[in-house]
Structure formats: C-alpha cells, structure tokens
Design a protein around this motif. Structure first.
Motif, PDB file in Angstrom:
ATOM      1  N   THR A 149       0.824  -1.206   0.000  1.00 54.79           N
ATOM      2  CA  THR A 149       0.000   0.000   0.000  1.00 54.79           C
ATOM      3  C   THR A 149       0.858   1.255   0.000  1.00 54.79           C
ATOM      4  O   THR A 149       2.054   1.205   0.273  1.00 54.79           O
ATOM      5  N   VAL A 150       0.228   2.364  -0.305  1.00 53.77           N
ATOM      6  CA  VAL A 150       0.856   3.682  -0.169  1.00 53.77           C
ATOM      7  C   VAL A 150       0.609   4.195   1.245  1.00 53.77           C
ATOM      8  O   VAL A 150      -0.542   4.288   1.678  1.00 53.77           O
ATOM      9  N   ASP A 151       1.683   4.482   1.961  1.00 54.67           N
ATOM     10  CA  ASP A 151       1.579   5.183   3.242  1.00 54.67           C
ATOM     11  C   ASP A 151       1.721   6.674   2.936  1.00 54.67           C
ATOM     12  O   ASP A 151       2.808   7.141   2.596  1.00 54.67           O
ATOM     13  N   PRO A 152       0.609   7.434   3.020  1.00 53.77           N
ATOM     14  CA  PRO A 152       0.653   8.831   2.583  1.00 53.77           C
ATOM     15  C   PRO A 152       1.224   9.805   3.603  1.00 53.77           C
ATOM     16  O   PRO A 152       1.214  11.017   3.370  1.00 53.77           O
ATOM     17  N   GLY A 153       1.721   9.295   4.729  1.00 56.67           N
ATOM     18  CA  GLY A 153       2.366  10.167   5.708  1.00 56.67           C
ATOM     19  C   GLY A 153       1.418  10.869   6.652  1.00 56.67           C
ATOM     20  O   GLY A 153       1.620  12.038   7.002  1.00 56.67           O
ATOM     21  N   ARG A 154       0.395  10.166   7.139  1.00 59.43           N
ATOM     22  CA  ARG A 154      -0.598  10.815   7.997  1.00 59.43           C
ATOM     23  C   ARG A 154      -0.003  11.327   9.309  1.00 59.43           C
ATOM     24  O   ARG A 154      -0.396  12.381   9.809  1.00 59.43           O
ATOM     25  N   ASP A 155       0.939  10.573   9.896  1.00 62.58           N
ATOM     26  CA  ASP A 155       1.559  11.050  11.138  1.00 62.58           C
ATOM     27  C   ASP A 155       2.307  12.356  10.895  1.00 62.58           C
ATOM     28  O   ASP A 155       2.241  13.291  11.703  1.00 62.58           O
ATOM     29  N   ALA A 156       3.011  12.422   9.767  1.00 64.80           N
ATOM     30  CA  ALA A 156       3.740  13.644   9.430  1.00 64.80           C
ATOM     31  C   ALA A 156       2.780  14.790   9.145  1.00 64.80           C
ATOM     32  O   ALA A 156       3.051  15.948   9.498  1.00 64.80           O
ATOM     33  N   ILE A 157       1.644  14.496   8.516  1.00 61.27           N
ATOM     34  CA  ILE A 157       0.639  15.530   8.257  1.00 61.27           C
ATOM     35  C   ILE A 157       0.149  16.123   9.577  1.00 61.27           C
ATOM     36  O   ILE A 157       0.065  17.350   9.735  1.00 61.27           O
ATOM     37  N   ALA A 158      -0.170  15.259  10.537  1.00 61.17           N
ATOM     38  CA  ALA A 158      -0.681  15.736  11.825  1.00 61.17           C
ATOM     39  C   ALA A 158       0.361  16.570  12.563  1.00 61.17           C
ATOM     40  O   ALA A 158       0.057  17.636  13.107  1.00 61.17           O
ATOM     41  N   GLU A 159       1.612  16.098  12.583  1.00 65.21           N
ATOM     42  CA  GLU A 159       2.657  16.819  13.305  1.00 65.21           C
ATOM     43  C   GLU A 159       2.974  18.150  12.628  1.00 65.21           C
ATOM     44  O   GLU A 159       3.153  19.177  13.299  1.00 65.21           O
ATOM     45  N   THR A 160       3.027  18.166  11.313  1.00 63.62           N
ATOM     46  CA  THR A 160       3.296  19.419  10.596  1.00 63.62           C
ATOM     47  C   THR A 160       2.178  20.422  10.827  1.00 63.62           C
ATOM     48  O   THR A 160       2.427  21.613  11.042  1.00 63.62           O
ATOM     49  N   ALA A 161       0.927  19.948  10.811  1.00 60.40           N
ATOM     50  CA  ALA A 161      -0.205  20.842  11.071  1.00 60.40           C
ATOM     51  C   ALA A 161      -0.120  21.431  12.479  1.00 60.40           C
ATOM     52  O   ALA A 161      -0.408  22.617  12.688  1.00 60.40           O
ATOM     53  N   ARG A 162       0.281  20.606  13.435  1.00 58.18           N
ATOM     54  CA  ARG A 162       0.435  21.106  14.808  1.00 58.18           C
ATOM     55  C   ARG A 162       1.495  22.197  14.872  1.00 58.18           C
ATOM     56  O   ARG A 162       1.290  23.247  15.500  1.00 58.18           O
ATOM     57  N   GLN A 163       2.629  21.965  14.205  1.00 63.08           N
ATOM     58  CA  GLN A 163       3.711  22.943  14.220  1.00 63.08           C
ATOM     59  C   GLN A 163       3.282  24.260  13.578  1.00 63.08           C
ATOM     60  O   GLN A 163       3.578  25.351  14.097  1.00 63.08           O
ATOM     61  N   LEU A 164       2.573  24.162  12.458  1.00 65.92           N
ATOM     62  CA  LEU A 164       2.118  25.376  11.786  1.00 65.92           C
ATOM     63  C   LEU A 164       1.123  26.146  12.643  1.00 65.92           C
ATOM     64  O   LEU A 164       1.125  27.383  12.678  1.00 65.92           O
ATOM     65  N   LEU A 165       0.252  25.417  13.340  1.00 72.16           N
ATOM     66  CA  LEU A 165      -0.724  26.073  14.214  1.00 72.16           C
ATOM     67  C   LEU A 165      -0.027  26.819  15.344  1.00 72.16           C
ATOM     68  O   LEU A 165      -0.388  27.964  15.660  1.00 72.16           O
ATOM     69  N   VAL A 166       0.974  26.177  15.956  1.00 73.85           N
ATOM     70  CA  VAL A 166       1.725  26.842  17.024  1.00 73.85           C
ATOM     71  C   VAL A 166       2.394  28.109  16.493  1.00 73.85           C
ATOM     72  O   VAL A 166       2.396  29.165  17.151  1.00 73.85           O
ATOM     73  N   GLU A 167       2.961  28.029  15.288  1.00 72.02           N
ATOM     74  CA  GLU A 167       3.584  29.209  14.684  1.00 72.02           C
ATOM     75  C   GLU A 167       2.563  30.319  14.480  1.00 72.02           C
ATOM     76  O   GLU A 167       2.842  31.496  14.746  1.00 72.02           O
ATOM     77  N   ARG A 168       1.369  29.952  14.000  1.00 74.50           N
ATOM     78  CA  ARG A 168       0.339  30.968  13.758  1.00 74.50           C
ATOM     79  C   ARG A 168      -0.123  31.615  15.065  1.00 74.50           C
ATOM     80  O   ARG A 168      -0.375  32.816  15.125  1.00 74.50           O
ATOM     81  N   ILE A 169      -0.231  30.818  16.125  1.00 76.70           N
ATOM     82  CA  ILE A 169      -0.658  31.360  17.417  1.00 76.70           C
ATOM     83  C   ILE A 169       0.337  32.407  17.919  1.00 76.70           C
ATOM     84  O   ILE A 169      -0.033  33.440  18.480  1.00 76.70           O
ATOM     85  N   GLY A 170       1.617  32.147  17.679  1.00 82.44           N
ATOM     86  CA  GLY A 170       2.651  33.062  18.143  1.00 82.44           C
ATOM     87  C   GLY A 170       3.012  34.151  17.152  1.00 82.44           C
ATOM     88  O   GLY A 170       3.918  34.955  17.410  1.00 82.44           O
ATOM     89  N   GLU A 171       2.313  34.214  16.044  1.00 80.85           N
ATOM     90  CA  GLU A 171       2.637  35.161  14.983  1.00 80.85           C
ATOM     91  C   GLU A 171       2.348  36.601  15.421  1.00 80.85           C
ATOM     92  O   GLU A 171       1.309  36.883  16.024  1.00 80.85           O
ATOM     93  N   LYS A 172       3.242  37.516  15.095  1.00 79.13           N
ATOM     94  CA  LYS A 172       3.079  38.937  15.423  1.00 79.13           C
ATOM     95  C   LYS A 172       2.956  39.736  14.124  1.00 79.13           C
ATOM     96  O   LYS A 172       3.553  39.394  13.109  1.00 79.13           O
ATOM     97  N   GLY A 173       2.193  40.808  14.193  1.00 74.19           N
ATOM     98  CA  GLY A 173       2.090  41.697  13.047  1.00 74.19           C
ATOM     99  C   GLY A 173       1.223  41.120  11.951  1.00 74.19           C
ATOM    100  O   GLY A 173       0.330  40.299  12.183  1.00 74.19           O
ATOM    101  N   GLU A 174       1.508  41.513  10.719  1.00 75.39           N
ATOM    102  CA  GLU A 174       0.734  41.080   9.560  1.00 75.39           C
ATOM    103  C   GLU A 174       0.922  39.587   9.329  1.00 75.39           C
ATOM    104  O   GLU A 174       2.051  39.105   9.232  1.00 75.39           O
ATOM    105  N   PRO A 175      -0.172  38.820   9.240  1.00 77.59           N
ATOM    106  CA  PRO A 175      -0.039  37.374   9.039  1.00 77.59           C
ATOM    107  C   PRO A 175       0.658  37.044   7.712  1.00 77.59           C
ATOM    108  O   PRO A 175       0.446  37.724   6.698  1.00 77.59           O
ATOM    109  N   ALA A 176       1.488  36.038   7.741  1.00 75.37           N
ATOM    110  CA  ALA A 176       2.141  35.570   6.511  1.00 75.37           C
ATOM    111  C   ALA A 176       1.100  34.924   5.610  1.00 75.37           C
ATOM    112  O   ALA A 176       0.028  34.504   6.057  1.00 75.37           O
TER     113      ALA A 176
END
Length: 205
Positions: A149-176
């Motif tokens: 089967t194809v392992d599409p990287g679901r664990d990596a998707i979840a962890e990357t999404a978590r990291q991006l969310l943390v970055e957005r929470i701490g973002e200052k000024g104009e959002p990227a």
C-alpha cells in the motif's frame, strides 16, 4: 489537513495524491505488470481536485511514461470507496473477461474487497495478479495476502499541522500568506506484490 482545498485562507497540510499514485503504479510496472486495473476511479469526475481524480492522474502518468496507452476496459469506476465496491469492481472486470495482471486500488478498503473477490474468481495473488492499495490502514494487517500500500504520511501531516498552528498562534504583526505543505510518502511492500511484510518500503515525496 489531508484533502486538498484550493484557494483556502489558511495553511494546509496535505498528501502527494498524484505523485504517490504514480509511484504505486510504477511499482507494479517494475514487477513486469502491464495490464493494471484501476479500482475506485470516480463514476462522475466533476472535481479535478478530488483524491480519486488526482490518484487516477498519477496512474495515467505512470502508464504513459512506460509507453502504455490508456485502456478504459481496465478502469473500474464507482461512486463510493468500500469493501463491497472493491469486490464488485473485480467481479465486473472478470465477468467481462478483462485480462489483468495487477490491481491498483485507490484506497485500502477497495483493495481488501478486491483481494477477496480475486480469491473467489480463482486468481492467485501475487502470482497471477499483484495488488496495491492506498492509505496503509490498520486493517491491511489481516488480509491474505498482506497488502502492499501507499503510506501517505498521515503522522507527518498531523505533526506538521500542529507545528504550523503553534507558529500561527505566536505570529506577530501582519499574518504571513497561507502555506501549503505536502508530507512525504512511501510504498510499503508486502505479500500482495510478492514481498515479505514491511520490507522497509520505498520512500519518496
């Protein structure tokens, strides 16, 4: 996360639907299979961005690169992805006398249904027909033969999404500007294509 959304206002973490499907079909081609049935293509393909459409495109790309023209007889279309759908697709192909030596199912549930029906039809896996699914779900451990089967990287998707969310929470000024990130994938080779269980797979993406 996961399914592709075009034009969304937020960061999006998704999978390589097209290139991973191409890699799956290439695995079958590398095994010397040339009559590869596609199970799970959409009956009504109105959304070019859907998982089914993107994965069908990857399948077509692999065949074209190998110099194999499209054969509509090998494409089993449906309106849903389930165990019954996979079994019914193989039943239809066999009843029509379609010659096939491999199956690429666009989900593991389709593949598990296909494996069952191949046995009913008296077709040996992988000797006569090699089978690859998509998703690397837990249920694939209980199939006979165990499912490549194809392992599409679901664990990596979840962890990357978590990291991006943390970055957005701490973002200052104009959002990227919103970002789109695709997780890596791998082909996990098992008995349904003639390999030992979890032989390490083929990484990509």
């Amino acid at each position: 996360m996961s399914e592709r959304i075009f034009g969304g206002p937020t960061d999006h973490v998704t999978m390589h639907n097209t290139s991973s499907a191409r890699a799956a079909a290439e695995q079958l081609l590398d095994l010397g299979r040339s009559r590869i049935a596609l199970v799970g293509a959409l009956e009504f393909s109105e959304d070019a961005a859907s998982s089914a459409s993107l994965r069908e495109s990857g399948y077509g790309e692999a065949l074209a690169a190998a110099g194999i023209g499209p054969d509509p007889d090998l494409v089993a279309r449906s309106v849903s992805w389930g165990l019954d759908t996979g079994a019914e697709a193989i039943c239809r192909l066999c009843r029509r006398g379609v010659d096939l030596d491999a199956v690429f199912a666009l989900s593991d549930f389709l593949a598990l249904g296909a494996l069952r029906q191949l046995a009913v039809e008296g077709l040996c896996v992988p000797e006569g027909v090699a089978v690859i699914g998509f998703d690397n779900i837990d249920e694939r451990r209980f199939s006979l033969r165990s499912l490549t089967t194809v392992d599409p990287g679901r664990d990596a998707i979840a962890e990357t999404a978590r990291q991006l969310l943390v970055e957005r929470i701490g973002e200052k000024g104009e959002p990227a500007a919103p970002r789109t990130v695709k997780a890596g994938f791998r082909i996990v080779r098992r008995e349904s294509t003639g390999f030992r269980d979890d032989d390490g797979g083929v990484g990509a993406g």
